[in-house]
Write a protein that holds these residues in place. Structure first.
Motif, PDB file in Angstrom:
ATOM      1  N   LYS A  55     -15.845   3.597  -0.314  1.00 60.15           N
ATOM      2  CA  LYS A  55     -15.101   3.542   0.945  1.00 60.15           C
ATOM      3  C   LYS A  55     -14.373   2.210   0.994  1.00 60.15           C
ATOM      4  O   LYS A  55     -14.935   1.175   0.592  1.00 60.15           O
ATOM      5  N   ALA A  56     -13.149   2.246   1.509  1.00 61.99           N
ATOM      6  CA  ALA A  56     -12.337   1.036   1.548  1.00 61.99           C
ATOM      7  C   ALA A  56     -12.972  -0.009   2.457  1.00 61.99           C
ATOM      8  O   ALA A  56     -13.661   0.335   3.421  1.00 61.99           O
ATOM      9  N   PRO A  57     -12.751  -1.279   2.165  1.00 60.54           N
ATOM     10  CA  PRO A  57     -13.212  -2.323   3.082  1.00 60.54           C
ATOM     11  C   PRO A  57     -12.399  -2.276   4.375  1.00 60.54           C
ATOM     12  O   PRO A  57     -11.397  -1.569   4.468  1.00 60.54           O
ATOM     13  N   ASP A  58     -12.837  -3.021   5.355  1.00 60.49           N
ATOM     14  CA  ASP A  58     -12.147  -3.044   6.643  1.00 60.49           C
ATOM     15  C   ASP A  58     -10.803  -3.759   6.511  1.00 60.49           C
ATOM     16  O   ASP A  58     -10.699  -4.781   5.835  1.00 60.49           O
ATOM     17  N   PHE A  59      -9.783  -3.180   7.136  1.00 60.58           N
ATOM     18  CA  PHE A  59      -8.476  -3.858   7.185  1.00 60.58           C
ATOM     19  C   PHE A  59      -7.723  -3.349   8.399  1.00 60.58           C
ATOM     20  O   PHE A  59      -8.096  -2.340   9.004  1.00 60.58           O
ATOM     21  N   ALA A  60      -6.680  -4.083   8.770  1.00 64.18           N
ATOM     22  CA  ALA A  60      -5.780  -3.629   9.833  1.00 64.18           C
ATOM     23  C   ALA A  60      -4.593  -2.903   9.198  1.00 64.18           C
ATOM     24  O   ALA A  60      -4.316  -3.071   8.005  1.00 64.18           O
ATOM     25  N   TYR A  61      -3.925  -2.102  10.018  1.00 65.66           N
ATOM     26  CA  TYR A  61      -2.833  -1.259   9.541  1.00 65.66           C
ATOM     27  C   TYR A  61      -1.713  -1.291  10.557  1.00 65.66           C
ATOM     28  O   TYR A  61      -1.969  -1.308  11.768  1.00 65.66           O
ATOM     29  N   ALA A  62      -0.496  -1.333  10.059  1.00 60.05           N
ATOM     30  CA  ALA A  62       0.666  -1.215  10.943  1.00 60.05           C
ATOM     31  C   ALA A  62       1.711  -0.362  10.251  1.00 60.05           C
ATOM     32  O   ALA A  62       1.828  -0.399   9.021  1.00 60.05           O
ATOM     33  N   ASN A  98     -10.339   1.931  -2.195  1.00 61.21           N
ATOM     34  CA  ASN A  98     -11.572   2.727  -2.204  1.00 61.21           C
ATOM     35  C   ASN A  98     -12.586   2.167  -3.194  1.00 61.21           C
ATOM     36  O   ASN A  98     -13.795   2.271  -2.985  1.00 61.21           O
ATOM     37  N   ARG A 130     -12.746  -0.920  -3.921  1.00 63.99           N
ATOM     38  CA  ARG A 130     -12.960  -2.311  -3.479  1.00 63.99           C
ATOM     39  C   ARG A 130     -12.511  -3.315  -4.532  1.00 63.99           C
ATOM     40  O   ARG A 130     -13.113  -4.382  -4.691  1.00 63.99           O
ATOM     41  N   ALA A 184      -6.083  -8.044   4.288  1.00 62.61           N
ATOM     42  CA  ALA A 184      -6.410  -8.041   5.723  1.00 62.61           C
ATOM     43  C   ALA A 184      -5.530  -7.043   6.474  1.00 62.61           C
ATOM     44  O   ALA A 184      -5.918  -6.523   7.518  1.00 62.61           O
ATOM     45  N   LEU A 185      -4.329  -6.783   5.922  1.00 62.84           N
ATOM     46  CA  LEU A 185      -3.371  -5.930   6.636  1.00 62.84           C
ATOM     47  C   LEU A 185      -2.583  -5.078   5.638  1.00 62.84           C
ATOM     48  O   LEU A 185      -2.067  -5.597   4.645  1.00 62.84           O
TER      49      LEU A 185
END
Lengths: 178, 287
Positions: free
Chosen positions: B2-9, B42, B44, B49-50
């Motif tokens: 599973k992908a690490p945490d990140f922000a998306y825009a 996925n 890792r 971060a974004l």
């Protein structure tokens, strides 16, 4: 409704709205969640099988805007505004009934793990053949399913099932045309 | 997996995307087709971060032709590149290369701009860019640069892209009417990365060839123009061209494939490409 759609601004979670197997749906999705997990977890569509989760095995293949894609290689937030179809939707619509029957009669599945991805991939290939008015050769079928792993059948039976479905559809089209 | 945490825009304009990339610096990564990036997330192998999704930006996808140049938008999917009428008519090399890229579901989603920007040395589009004399168009905040393919691919996953820049267009000159081409790729299974591949272009010169460009892939840390082999081919010396590859290619040695094997495969596909280009207009490749 723009305030409910995936944002132009960075965030770790977004609201999405899309068409799922013909129905309008909404969800809030963590940015990091891939579409396969969204479809399985939020909507219970467990026909989206997760094998490798890095785009190699093809078990999670679904249709997005009519095209086969890996659900594990799209983010859930990217479903926003699209039309998503899974093997459940294709099954309920009856569009692949003949293909599913052929998989059964030709023994094109054993454990069944790869089957949803195989069906979706074959459905796209068959639809393309219908548009072009031709029948895919066995080589073309093999190339089309080259991105879907099956560890049971050895593939021959799957190629058989897709080939007889393509031939049957082609014959039915000719009958209609005549 | 599973992908690490990140922000998306998902910005709605190129300027907004470039502003986001500039504001977040090395923490931000542009997302095109995602067929390599989401894999890396996925697994890792990557933890930005974004993610700045380029898919909602109008005008970044599609193929146009004007004044002898075919322009392919960076967000054009592999499949749409290879099936575009303009590409089939003007750049048959690219149409022949497309079916070799991974598998249908990957080609439906992956983009030419993403592939060029990633610069995986075993992939098809960078070599086609070299063989076809392409220009890569880059946009940064308030800047636009045009870089020849020969100056763009600098090493393993390394390009002339500066931080904050993205690929917006890949431009190919329309080949002359006497142009010939060939595309060859050897892999263990259909859709696998190339053990050795070759995108080649030339112009007919009587019974021979001139302006030969041989772009090999899968045999070095970047796509390689084999200039010595091209000169030998222009002189009509196919065996000499094959021999010249020993000095021009430096294939990786890995446990599955020895460097000498890759070099031999490169010689084999050069022979096939040469006979195709010498024998008839255009080339073809069994898929």
């Amino acid at each position: 409704m723009s305030e409910n759609r995936a944002s132009e601004n960075p965030d770790r979670e977004h609201a999405v709205a899309f068409t799922l197997n013909g129905e309008a749906v909404r969800a809030r999705v963590p940015a990091r969640m891939h579409l396969g997990d969204l479809l399985r977890g939020a909507f219970g569509l467990t026909g989206v099988h997760l094998g490798c989760e890095h785009g190699v095995c093809g078990a999670c293949t679904i249709l997005v805007d009519g095209r086969a894609v890996r659900a594990c290689l799209m983010l859930g937030v990217q479903a926003d505004g699209t039309r998503v179809e899974t093997v459940e939707g294709l099954t309920e619509s009856g569009r692949i009934r003949d293909l599913q029957d052929a998989f059964h009669t030709r023994n094109a599945l054993q454990c069944g793990y790869c089957t949803p991805g195989m069906l979706v991939t074959a459905a796209e290939l068959l639809a393309e053949g219908e548009e072009a008015g031709d029948v895919p050769s066995r080589d073309v079928i093999r190339a089309a399913i080259s991105g879907n792993y099956c560890r049971c059948t050895g593939y021959h039976a799957i190629v058989d099932a897709v080939a007889v479905t393509a031939q049957a559809r082609h014959a039915a089209r000719r009958e209609v045309a005549e | 997996m599973k992908a690490p945490d990140f922000a998306y825009a998902r910005p709605a304009s190129l300027d907004a995307a470039l502003a986001l990339l500039a504001a977040h610096g090395e923490d931000a990564v542009p997302l095109a087709g995602g067929q390599s990036l989401v894999t890396a997330l996925n697994m890792r192998l990557s933890a930005p971060a974004l993610l700045v999704d380029l898919n909602a930006i109008p005008g970044l996808a599609g193929v146009t032709e004007a004044e002898g140049i075919v322009r392919i938008g960076a967000l054009t999917r592999h499949r749409d590149v290879g099936t575009a009428e303009t590409v089939r008519a003007r750049l048959p090399l690219l149409a022949a290369a497309m079916p070799h890229i991974a598998h249908p579901a990957i080609r439906n989603r992956g983009t030419i701009g993403g592939s060029v920007a990633l610069a995986d040395p075993a992939t098809e589009w960078p070599a086609c860019c070299l063989a076809g004399g392409a220009t890569i168009v880059l946009r940064g905040p308030g800047t636009e640069r045009r870089v020849a393919a020969e100056d763009f691919f600098l090493g393993l996953y390394t390009t002339a892209l500066e931080p904050g820049e993205i690929v917006t267009t890949v431009e190919f000159p329309v080949p002359e009417s006497d142009s010939v081409w060939a595309f060859e790729e050897l892999s263990r299974r259909h859709g696998d990365y190339a053990l050795a591949g070759l995108a080649a272009t030339a112009r007919r010169n009587g019974a021979g060839l001139r302006d030969v460009r041989l772009a090999f892939f899968g045999v070095a840390d970047r796509p390689v123009l084999a200039r010595g082999a091209a000169s030998a081919l222009e002189a009509g010396d196919v065996a000499g061209a094959q021999a010249a590859l020993a000095d021009e290619l430096d294939p990786p040695d890995d446990p599955a494939t020895r460097a000498a094997t890759r070099l031999q495969l490169a010689r084999v596909i050069l022979g096939r490409a040469a006979s195709r280009m010498l024998g008839r207009q255009g080339g073809s490749q069994d898929v």
